[in-house]
Design a protein around this motif. Structure first.
Motif, PDB file in Angstrom:
ATOM      1  N   ILE A  30       0.864  -1.163   0.085  1.00 35.21           N
ATOM      2  CA  ILE A  30       0.037  -0.128   0.044  1.00 35.21           C
ATOM      3  C   ILE A  30       1.012   1.183  -0.039  1.00 35.21           C
ATOM      4  CG2 ILE A  30      -1.607   1.136   1.253  1.00 35.21           C
ATOM      5  CD1 ILE A  30      -2.541  -1.473   2.555  1.00 35.21           C
ATOM      6  N   TYR A  31       0.771   2.209  -0.923  1.00 32.59           N
ATOM      7  CA  TYR A  31       1.629   3.213  -1.017  1.00 32.59           C
ATOM      8  C   TYR A  31       0.829   4.526  -0.523  1.00 32.59           C
ATOM      9  CZ  TYR A  31       4.223   7.120  -2.818  1.00 32.59           C
ATOM     10  OH  TYR A  31       4.866   8.428  -3.066  1.00 32.59           O
ATOM     11  N   ASP A  32       1.482   5.086   0.421  1.00 36.27           N
ATOM     12  CA  ASP A  32       0.881   6.370   1.337  1.00 36.27           C
ATOM     13  C   ASP A  32       1.517   7.644   0.399  1.00 36.27           C
ATOM     14  OD1 ASP A  32      -0.910   5.029   2.989  1.00 36.27           O
ATOM     15  OD2 ASP A  32      -0.061   5.955   4.622  1.00 36.27           O
ATOM     16  N   ALA A  33       0.754   8.263  -0.376  1.00 39.24           N
ATOM     17  CA  ALA A  33       1.198   9.575  -1.077  1.00 39.24           C
ATOM     18  C   ALA A  33       0.849  10.795  -0.048  1.00 39.24           C
ATOM     19  CB  ALA A  33       0.577   9.574  -2.420  1.00 39.24           C
ATOM     20  N   GLU A  34       2.198  10.802   0.700  1.00 35.83           N
ATOM     21  CA  GLU A  34       2.041  11.804   1.811  1.00 35.83           C
ATOM     22  C   GLU A  34       1.847  13.218   1.095  1.00 35.83           C
ATOM     23  OE1 GLU A  34       4.510  12.490   5.857  1.00 35.83           O
ATOM     24  OE2 GLU A  34       5.634  12.466   4.088  1.00 35.83           O
ATOM     25  N   HIS A  35       1.021  14.079   2.059  1.00 32.80           N
ATOM     26  CA  HIS A  35       0.886  15.395   1.454  1.00 32.80           C
ATOM     27  C   HIS A  35       0.462  15.460   0.036  1.00 32.80           C
ATOM     28  CE1 HIS A  35       2.644  17.242   5.055  1.00 32.80           C
ATOM     29  NE2 HIS A  35       3.776  16.470   4.993  1.00 32.80           N
ATOM     30  N   PHE A  36      -0.333  14.769  -0.452  1.00 43.61           N
ATOM     31  CA  PHE A  36      -0.667  14.608  -1.824  1.00 43.61           C
ATOM     32  C   PHE A  36      -1.380  15.771  -2.298  1.00 43.61           C
ATOM     33  CE2 PHE A  36      -3.452  13.600  -5.538  1.00 43.61           C
ATOM     34  CZ  PHE A  36      -2.508  13.333  -6.420  1.00 43.61           C
ATOM     35  N   PHE A  37      -2.457  16.066  -1.552  1.00 46.25           N
ATOM     36  CA  PHE A  37      -3.109  17.296  -1.931  1.00 46.25           C
ATOM     37  C   PHE A  37      -2.517  18.603  -2.050  1.00 46.25           C
ATOM     38  CE2 PHE A  37      -6.039  14.019  -0.603  1.00 46.25           C
ATOM     39  CZ  PHE A  37      -6.810  13.919  -1.804  1.00 46.25           C
ATOM     40  N   ASP A  38      -1.806  18.824  -0.980  1.00 50.20           N
ATOM     41  CA  ASP A  38      -1.045  19.995  -1.005  1.00 50.20           C
ATOM     42  C   ASP A  38       0.120  20.066  -2.264  1.00 50.20           C
ATOM     43  OD1 ASP A  38      -1.888  21.358   1.544  1.00 50.20           O
ATOM     44  OD2 ASP A  38      -1.068  19.799   2.670  1.00 50.20           O
ATOM     45  N   ILE A  48       2.860   3.174  -8.932  1.00 54.45           N
ATOM     46  CA  ILE A  48       1.929   2.306  -9.640  1.00 54.45           C
ATOM     47  C   ILE A  48       2.879   1.510 -10.445  1.00 54.45           C
ATOM     48  CG2 ILE A  48       0.165   2.225 -11.332  1.00 54.45           C
ATOM     49  CD1 ILE A  48      -0.853   4.899 -10.274  1.00 54.45           C
ATOM     50  N   GLU A  49       3.668   2.065 -11.302  1.00 58.04           N
ATOM     51  CA  GLU A  49       4.538   1.089 -12.445  1.00 58.04           C
ATOM     52  C   GLU A  49       5.364   0.201 -11.659  1.00 58.04           C
ATOM     53  OE1 GLU A  49       6.691   4.212 -14.303  1.00 58.04           O
ATOM     54  OE2 GLU A  49       5.451   4.170 -16.054  1.00 58.04           O
ATOM     55  N   ALA A  50       5.823   0.262 -10.335  1.00 57.44           N
ATOM     56  CA  ALA A  50       6.709  -0.702  -9.477  1.00 57.44           C
ATOM     57  C   ALA A  50       5.658  -1.783  -8.979  1.00 57.44           C
ATOM     58  CB  ALA A  50       7.352   0.128  -8.413  1.00 57.44           C
ATOM     59  N   GLY A  51       4.285  -1.433  -9.159  1.00 59.87           N
ATOM     60  CA  GLY A  51       3.371  -2.841  -8.847  1.00 59.87           C
ATOM     61  C   GLY A  51       2.580  -2.696  -7.426  1.00 59.87           C
ATOM     62  N   ALA A  52       2.486  -1.045  -7.058  1.00 57.29           N
ATOM     63  CA  ALA A  52       1.834  -0.972  -5.750  1.00 57.29           C
ATOM     64  C   ALA A  52       0.285  -1.512  -5.888  1.00 57.29           C
ATOM     65  CB  ALA A  52       1.907   0.449  -5.237  1.00 57.29           C
ATOM     66  N   ASP A  53      -0.130  -2.125  -4.917  1.00 60.53           N
ATOM     67  CA  ASP A  53      -1.592  -2.462  -4.723  1.00 60.53           C
ATOM     68  C   ASP A  53      -2.667  -1.596  -4.726  1.00 60.53           C
ATOM     69  OD1 ASP A  53      -1.219  -5.788  -5.119  1.00 60.53           O
ATOM     70  OD2 ASP A  53       0.363  -5.000  -3.786  1.00 60.53           O
ATOM     71  N   TYR A  54      -2.126  -0.620  -3.961  1.00 58.12           N
ATOM     72  CA  TYR A  54      -3.043   0.332  -3.538  1.00 58.12           C
ATOM     73  C   TYR A  54      -2.575   1.872  -3.595  1.00 58.12           C
ATOM     74  CZ  TYR A  54      -6.318  -2.931  -2.050  1.00 58.12           C
ATOM     75  OH  TYR A  54      -7.380  -4.179  -2.049  1.00 58.12           O
ATOM     76  N   ILE A  55      -2.914   2.922  -3.808  1.00 53.21           N
ATOM     77  CA  ILE A  55      -2.444   4.122  -3.925  1.00 53.21           C
ATOM     78  C   ILE A  55      -3.331   5.025  -2.987  1.00 53.21           C
ATOM     79  CG2 ILE A  55      -1.888   6.072  -5.212  1.00 53.21           C
ATOM     80  CD1 ILE A  55      -0.070   4.027  -6.092  1.00 53.21           C
ATOM     81  N   VAL A  56      -2.784   5.273  -1.733  1.00 55.45           N
ATOM     82  CA  VAL A  56      -3.644   6.086  -0.927  1.00 55.45           C
ATOM     83  C   VAL A  56      -3.294   7.664  -0.868  1.00 55.45           C
ATOM     84  CG1 VAL A  56      -4.102   6.268   1.689  1.00 55.45           C
ATOM     85  CG2 VAL A  56      -3.743   4.097   0.556  1.00 55.45           C
ATOM     86  N   LEU A  57      -4.104   8.303  -1.026  1.00 53.55           N
ATOM     87  CA  LEU A  57      -4.001   9.862  -1.225  1.00 53.55           C
ATOM     88  C   LEU A  57      -4.104  10.455   0.080  1.00 53.55           C
ATOM     89  CD1 LEU A  57      -6.004  10.508  -4.725  1.00 53.55           C
ATOM     90  CD2 LEU A  57      -3.483  10.074  -4.250  1.00 53.55           C
ATOM     91  N   CYS A  58      -3.082  11.144   0.769  1.00 59.61           N
ATOM     92  CA  CYS A  58      -3.089  11.583   1.994  1.00 59.61           C
ATOM     93  C   CYS A  58      -3.219  13.166   2.070  1.00 59.61           C
ATOM     94  CB  CYS A  58      -1.670  11.369   2.932  1.00 59.61           C
ATOM     95  SG  CYS A  58      -1.396   9.410   2.809  1.00 59.61           S
ATOM     96  N   ASP A  59      -4.155  13.547   3.076  1.00 61.87           N
ATOM     97  CA  ASP A  59      -4.267  14.827   3.203  1.00 61.87           C
ATOM     98  C   ASP A  59      -3.589  15.240   4.640  1.00 61.87           C
ATOM     99  OD1 ASP A  59      -4.915  17.587   3.099  1.00 61.87           O
ATOM    100  OD2 ASP A  59      -6.857  17.548   4.216  1.00 61.87           O
ATOM    101  N   THR A  60      -2.182  14.997   4.398  1.00 66.54           N
ATOM    102  CA  THR A  60      -1.353  15.033   5.747  1.00 66.54           C
ATOM    103  C   THR A  60      -1.712  16.259   6.559  1.00 66.54           C
ATOM    104  OG1 THR A  60      -0.007  13.545   4.315  1.00 66.54           O
ATOM    105  CG2 THR A  60       0.667  14.308   6.538  1.00 66.54           C
ATOM    106  N   ASN A  61      -1.617  17.560   5.961  1.00 63.92           N
ATOM    107  CA  ASN A  61      -1.762  18.512   6.925  1.00 63.92           C
ATOM    108  C   ASN A  61      -3.384  18.787   7.405  1.00 63.92           C
ATOM    109  OD1 ASN A  61       1.056  18.731   6.810  1.00 63.92           O
ATOM    110  ND2 ASN A  61       1.064  20.690   5.781  1.00 63.92           N
ATOM    111  N   GLY A  62      -4.027  18.213   6.699  1.00 62.14           N
ATOM    112  CA  GLY A  62      -5.621  18.380   6.923  1.00 62.14           C
ATOM    113  C   GLY A  62      -6.391  19.592   6.525  1.00 62.14           C
TER     114      GLY A  62
END
Lengths: 537, 537
Positions: free
Chosen positions: A141-149, A166-180
């Motif tokens: 599971i790949y967490d994309a930290e601070h994705f929205f910012d 994704i190209e490396a084969g991650a099963d899930y891409i999680v978009l993170c709103d780290t700073n909320g």
């Protein structure tokens, strides 16, 4: 409707909250409870950053999880290091979980200004790390930290970080709103754009379906739950959150709101109807273990969530509850409270009493009256759902069935301290058993320990087999802390012997008196069990 | 962008919350503080239902409001009664406010099953009541209670209730999600439909513009703020809410989140930038007046809202704060806090020490050594991220800068209990201040309360201005409960005076000793602050 996968991070991101701390052992107990309601993933910790978390994964291996996959969390490899030489990635493998989550940087600002890294090396770190974990047969599971910012700062780069994973084969891409800081309408638009981009570029999940997106939000704008719901509507199939929304700053998305919204309002399958009923008790279990005061007005599971104050007629609520309640509180294991009179509860008490093996009998006390007395005690701070031992004694008292196996005549406890010397505590206890009196004194590590030792010594003359009984847990909770040192205090004691574990409770403005009540109940409970065994032999 | 009108109902709907109660006098003080930040409307109470509320309006007449219009709240006339004979409507006029809000029923279920009324009479009640108030030259805000539930149940009827109010001349139509069960996407769609309907039918506001809509939400799904924002985006020009989200069940929309979101994120004018800086102190003022513990993780204004725990490098926060913060905390009068636990390094301690205003100096202690000592104490159960006050004293001790403003010579605490009598506790405390000794005794609600009272009494001779200091929270946590009554105990005390809040900590196997440590630190901290003020004057 498509199911939504629930991903709990109470044990990792939740513990970033101020005052939220769990031992490795407590973490295992919480994980088993979260598993029990049917959550799909449980993130246990960050083994590469914290030795306590590694201990958790060792303990968890021996535990029996029914639904959930346990997840270890960590970061992408360090700049300029090969994945198979990276301590953090190796620790993830060592944790032994079949699923791992790694987070990477989506935001130029973090890559360049905070990490002093290059944008290209960051992409390589994401790619290499995911690939290394996939080689090692992990679900990733790949967490994309601070994705929205990151997206708002440099859309193209933020999207490249996703495609690296994704190209490396991650099963899930999680978009993170780290700073909320993201609002639902912004988040919706960004997710829609991400989906279009991935579709246009022809990216697929490892199974050949559209890339599976997840959402991870924080509550800095009070929007964590709303953002999660918005993301699910936009197509996210995995939601991250914590029990009670515990987490850094203003907390994470609160699964105790999100789960019932998904199930009851959006009809998206996640956990079963039966498990949904355990939600309130799970919420309470986690707050008790964290020793945090449960939030009364927490949606769905709070004590006040279905409490109706004056002005509303009880009969109207009884007649048309949906006129005043957005859902049936029983669906999440909660209950309606009308802040004037007692109504339900009779059947609960009868059920509970039967469970404890007490005959209600015809001793002038019916269960309705008992309910009223219990409600009164709960008003004062007692909580019998976590103190079966005291509840049993209480019901026996109400029905004139209680046979005390000792009676307190008096106690004195003295605590002394001189300058920089440590405190000393000693207690004198005088009890009577069947007309015979005994007075003893003892020291202890503190006043409660001194009382415990003195009582044990006094009882020893009458009941020599108390050696097998141990107090295994002692919890103190201030009920109305705002009264400062005059606050009322609730003491919970957990005791065990070779066969059983039991819990007792005491409440008082005086912490010693509250402790005494819980202590005395614990000994009474134990002695009653022994008597019963003796008389049946 | 168009401005948004803020409508505060802390004093009316807020007091429906469990444990939220204000005297008439406290209500006036709160109203003045809400006025001071530039809120446009302040709903003061329901004069027809509550004599205390009438008293508030009498007192408020003498107060000087700078921005806000005061609003009296009530229901539509009773069935079958003429408006000018209706006690509730007359009480609204009597309150003397130029704006009044009345609520009416939008939901068939309430009209017929709960009220036993007819649908037609309900429409007439709405129409007549608004018209009567307009005749009496009031600005009229119409609250469409249960609007969203009513709409889903019977769209046509719910819309008719709105037009009954509009045709009678209502200035604002406020759509209420009274049960709090509506999700943002549902609410958006319904508001869009309402607007289309009103436009198609040719309805206008009294000024000939489109009908002015408002929004009133509850937080039963954790969506109150999200729903409010969604409504504003859909065209609502007035938002109802309460300070800290106080309100029935799970509370109302929280203005302390909504105001900064409108101003800072959506660039919709509501209050001035200068007034926005008063938001945190307004939040605190209202929770103090209600005597409710402030919620640490409340978005924007909570104490933890900008608190950073382990894993993040302090130097990075200092360099690029926006990498970790969604807004500058100073914009809402809040501040960044770096939590001391997980002290990965020197820079954290140095930052924290600077924040507390301590000079590290060259006293033979470098920050590395301090880190090591803190880690040792944390191992023993101390937790300095939640005890700034004790941390300050500790660092002063390490650097030989601590000047104790009293010293303990000794204390004795005795707790006595006889049979069924309540416990009694008394304490003797002997301290010295600048070579002078003082010994006193006091009773209390328990041993800690007795110690607190005795210490206060002893200090009074030397420092008579301790009256302003109060202990507002007292927490006890058993650290290793598995040792039973010999477990180590951590005591946290929160104290305040008129300006500050501070936290102190004590850890010991003896609960009384742990309490003493936290208590003594709290008084030392307070006295040091006083000394500093005195010496700088």
């Amino acid at each position: 409707m498509d199911p939504v996968l629930l991903y709990d991070t109470t044990l990792r991101d939740g513990t970033q909250g101020e005052n939220v701390n769990f031992s490795a052992d407590e973490k295992v107990k919480i994980a088993l409870r979260i598993d029990d309601i049917g959550v799909h993933y449980i993130e246990g910790g960050w083994p590469g950053s914290n030795p306590k978390d590694m201990q958790f994964f060792d303990l968890a291996k021996k535990a029996d999880f029914k639904h959930a996959r346990l997840v270890a969390f960590g970061s992408t490899r360090k700049p300029g290091i090969q994945p198979d030489k990276d301590d953090n990635l190796l620790a993830l493998l060592d944790s032994g979980t079949s699923t791992v989550t790694i987070f990477g940087k989506s935001w130029e600002l973090h890559v360049e200004e905070v990490m002093n890294n290059t944008l290209d090396e960051n992409l390589a770190m994401i790619h290499d790390s995911v690939k290394f974990l996939k080689w090692n047969k992990r679900e990733v599971i790949y967490d994309a930290e601070h994705f929205f910012d990151g997206y708002l700062n440099n859309r193209e780069y933020a999207l490249q970080t996703l495609t690296a994973a994704i190209e490396a084969g991650a099963d899930y891409i999680v978009l993170c709103d780290t700073n909320g800081g993201t609002l639902p309408f912004e988040l919706e638009a960004i997710i829609a754009d991400v989906q279009n981009y991935l579709e246009e570029k022809g990216f697929k999940s490892p199974e050949g379906a559209p890339v599976k997106l997840g959402i991870h939000t924080h509550n800095d704008c009070g929007m964590a739950a709303a953002n999660t719901i918005a993301a699910v509507r936009a197509g996210a199939v995995m939601v991250h959150g914590t029990i009670n929304g515990y987490g850094e700053r203003c907390g994470n998305a609160d699964l105790t709101s999100i789960i019932p919204i998904l199930s009851l309002k959006m009809k998206r399958p996640s956990i079963s109807v039966d498990n949904l009923k355990k939600l309130k008790s799970l919420s309470r279990y986690v707050s008790e273990t964290a020793n945090l005061v449960p939030l009364n007005n927490r949606p769905f599971v709070g004590r006040s969530a279905f409490a109706h104050k004056g002005g509303i007629h009880v009969s109207a609520i009884m007649k048309v509850p949906r006129a005043y309640e957005h859902i049936d509180p029983g669906l999440v294991g909660n209950e309606r409270r009308v802040l004037v009179s007692d109504l339900s509860g009779k059947s609960n008490v009868e059920y509970k009493v039967k469970e404890l093996g007490i005959e209600l009998g015809n001793n002038g006390y019916d269960s309705k009256k008992i309910v009223a007395e219990i409600k009164q005690l709960e008003q004062e701070g007692y909580q019998f759902d976590v103190a079966d031992g005291s509840f049993k004694i209480l019901v026996e008292k109400f029905t004139d069935q209680f046979q005390p196996l000792f009676e307190l005549e008096s106690f004195r406890v003295t605590i002394e301290k001189d300058k920089d010397q440590p405190c000393t505590a000693h207690a004198t206890v005088k009890i009577s058993v069947g007309g015979k009196q005994e007075i003893t004194a003892a020291e202890g590590y503190g006043p409660v320990s001194a009382l415990d030792n003195a009582l044990r010594k006094a009882l020893d003359r009458f009941y020599p087999d108390l050696d097998t009984m141990r107090l295994i847990d002692f919890k103190v909770r201030v009920i109305d802390g705002t009264r400062g040192t005059a606050a009322r205090v609730r003491v919970l004691i957990e005791s065990r012997d070779q066969e059983r574990i039991w819990n007792t409770i005491g409440v008082s403005e005086d912490i010693i008196e509250a402790s005494w009540q819980a202590l005395a109940d614990s000994f009474q409970y134990k002695l009653a069990k022994e008597e019963k065994i003796r008389s049946s032999n």
